[in-house]
Structure formats: structure tokens, C-alpha cells
Design a protein around this motif. Sequence first.
Motif, short mmCIF file in Angstrom:
data_model
loop_
_atom_site.label_atom_id
_atom_site.label_comp_id
_atom_site.label_asym_id
_atom_site.label_seq_id
_atom_site.Cartn_x
_atom_site.Cartn_y
_atom_site.Cartn_z
N ARG A 196 -74.29 19.25 42.95
CA ARG A 196 -74.85 18.42 44.01
C ARG A 196 -76.36 18.42 43.86
NH1 ARG A 196 -74.39 21.01 49.31
NH2 ARG A 196 -72.17 21.28 48.98
N THR A 235 -79.78 19.03 45.01
CA THR A 235 -80.23 19.92 46.09
C THR A 235 -81.75 19.92 46.13
OG1 THR A 235 -80.44 21.87 44.67
CG2 THR A 235 -78.24 21.43 45.60
N TYR A 250 -83.42 22.19 45.21
CA TYR A 250 -83.84 23.02 44.08
C TYR A 250 -83.84 22.17 42.82
CZ TYR A 250 -82.65 26.72 47.35
OH TYR A 250 -82.61 27.52 48.45
N GLY A 254 -78.67 30.86 41.13
CA GLY A 254 -79.91 30.20 40.76
C GLY A 254 -80.09 30.16 39.26
N ASP A 266 -69.36 24.93 43.56
CA ASP A 266 -69.67 25.06 44.99
C ASP A 266 -69.01 26.33 45.51
OD1 ASP A 266 -69.91 24.81 47.75
OD2 ASP A 266 -69.44 22.66 47.75
C1 LIG Z 1 -83.02 30.74 47.35
S1 LIG Z 1 -81.97 30.33 45.98
C2 LIG Z 1 -81.55 31.94 45.43
C3 LIG Z 1 -81.07 31.95 43.99
C4 LIG Z 1 -80.88 33.33 43.39
N1 LIG Z 1 -79.83 34.09 44.03
C5 LIG Z 1 -82.19 34.09 43.44
O1 LIG Z 1 -82.32 34.98 44.29
O2 LIG Z 1 -83.08 33.79 42.65
C6 LIG Z 1 -80.46 29.76 46.75
C7 LIG Z 1 -79.45 29.26 45.74
O3 LIG Z 1 -78.22 28.94 46.40
C8 LIG Z 1 -77.66 27.81 45.72
N2 LIG Z 1 -76.67 27.16 46.59
C9 LIG Z 1 -76.89 26.54 47.78
N3 LIG Z 1 -75.73 26.06 48.28
C10 LIG Z 1 -74.75 26.38 47.39
C11 LIG Z 1 -73.34 26.15 47.33
N4 LIG Z 1 -72.71 25.50 48.30
N5 LIG Z 1 -72.67 26.61 46.25
C12 LIG Z 1 -73.30 27.28 45.24
N6 LIG Z 1 -74.64 27.53 45.25
C13 LIG Z 1 -75.36 27.08 46.31
C14 LIG Z 1 -78.87 26.93 45.42
O4 LIG Z 1 -78.62 25.96 44.45
C15 LIG Z 1 -79.89 27.99 44.99
O5 LIG Z 1 -79.86 28.24 43.61
#
Ligand SMILES: C[S@@+](CC[C@H](N)C(=O)[O-])C[C@H]1O[C@@H](n2cnc3c(N)ncnc32)[C@H](O)[C@@H]1O
Length: 228
Positions: free
Chosen positions: A6, A8, A10, A52, A95
Motif C-alpha cells: 500500500r 504509505t 513512508y 521497515g 499487511d
Molecule cells: C515507524 S516505522 C518502524 C519501522 C521499523 N520497525 C523501525 O523501527 O525502523 C513503522 C512501519 O510500520 C509499517 N506498517 C504500517 N502499517 C502496516 C501494516 N498494516 N502492515 C505492515 N506494516 C505496516 C510501515 O510501512 C513502517 O515501515
Amino acid sequence: MVQQSRKTQYDQSLFEARQRLIQSGFYRQLIVQIESLLQSRDTEFLLDAGCGEGSHLAQILDKIDHQFGVGVDIAKEGIQTAAKAYENSQWIVGDLANTPFTDKAFDIILNILSPSNYQEFTRLMKDDGIVMKVVPGPNYLKELREQIFAGTDQEDYSNEDTVTRFKQFFDITHREKVFHQVTLTEDQFQDLIQMTPLTQDVDLSQLKFVDSITLDLEILVGEKQGLS
Ligand SMILES: C[S@@+](CC[C@H](N)C(=O)[O-])C[C@H]1O[C@@H](n2cnc3c(N)ncnc32)[C@H](O)[C@@H]1O
């Protein structure tokens, strides 16, 4: 393997900034504490849910023997950045609400500063598995929050609701704080303001350099309810 991706908030540049900052050691203390919590466990399957750009999982797998790792994230840009940089894990676009894994596939689910789907985590965990969730504490990046949210209700942050919700699904077996000041170079500060969702609606050129910033995180470790 590509499941659904999706668009996002990011993007590629955010993940590259995040990768540079993490590789420079910004979250080293957090990773050291996670590694020490995992040291006592044997061969295990580890999922980083919302991985991420993959640096946390890659660093943890480098230090801990006998672990097989999978990182999943909905942002294709994050997974591509992870796959380019790290070969010690499988990287999958997916997801968290609907991951492509079988029931009870994982011993450990890491969930670091990312959204959660606790029904799905429960399905994916082995019966004796654990979820290790990292949440911000009230002073996380406080020097930046003060600049961005001064005078608004977002200046103060509490993780109480997040902890309460975690407890509705898991028995908490351990809680641990990660709290210290991190010294920043100008380059690290630029990466920090690019990589954090806090600045998504902010003109970055208006932010003043700070050479020290507060890392305030909490590690929650939970197991399936009613086991002990
Ligand atoms: C603040 S980042 C943190 C990434 C990593 N854990 C780090 O600490 O560097 C939040 C992450 O959650 C992912 N994310 C958000 N919603 C999600 C979903 N429904 N399924 C999988 N990943 C998701 C985003 O794409 C993003 O990479």
C-alpha cells in the motif's frame, strides 16, 4: 515474495534516512537490550512485524545464533531497501492484518515502533512463543516534539493506551525501559528529521539542530494468555 503493498507515508528517502541513522548506531542500546532478552532462547523462528528497512532485524540476527528471521512490511520501498542491504533474512511485502504465514509459525514476534494486529500475532505465535513490542515512552525524541508540537495537545505523549491494549491480548512477562541521551551530528539530525513520522506535516527547514536527543522506549514482552 510480493503480497499486497500500500502507498504509505513512508517513501524510499525516508527508509534510506532511517537505514543510515540506525546503521550509525542511533538505536544501538535498544538492540543490545533486545539481544540480551533473546540470548537465553534456543533455535527459533523470528518475525519482525512492520520491519521497515530491516536494520533492527538484521542486527539482531547477526548477534544471536540459531535464529531464522523474516521481516514483513506493507511498504514495498522498505522491503526493497532491506533486501538490498541484508541477506541474513527473508523480506516480504505484506499487511499485518493478513500475513502469508501458517498458524503458529513463529517463536518470537518483534514489533518495533510499528502498528500491530494482535489477532494476527496470536494466530502466528507458537503456544510458547512471545511478542516483543517496542513502544515510545513519554520523553521519546522530546527535543524534537517540543519544536514541532509546542502549545498543542501532542506535546505530551503517553503510551498507556498502547500498553492497556497489549494487555488485553497477552500476559506481560517482562517490561524494560530504554532511556538515554543520544549525541547527534548534523548529518544524523538531518536523517532523524527525515525518517520520523513526527515530521510528516512539517517544513523541515524550520527545525533547529539539536546535538543531543532523548531516546525513551519501553520493551513489552508478552505471551499467550493463561499459560502461567
Ligand atoms: C515507524 S516505522 C518502524 C519501522 C521499523 N520497525 C523501525 O523501527 O525502523 C513503522 C512501519 O510500520 C509499517 N506498517 C504500517 N502499517 C502496516 C501494516 N498494516 N502492515 C505492515 N506494516 C505496516 C510501515 O510501512 C513502517 O515501515
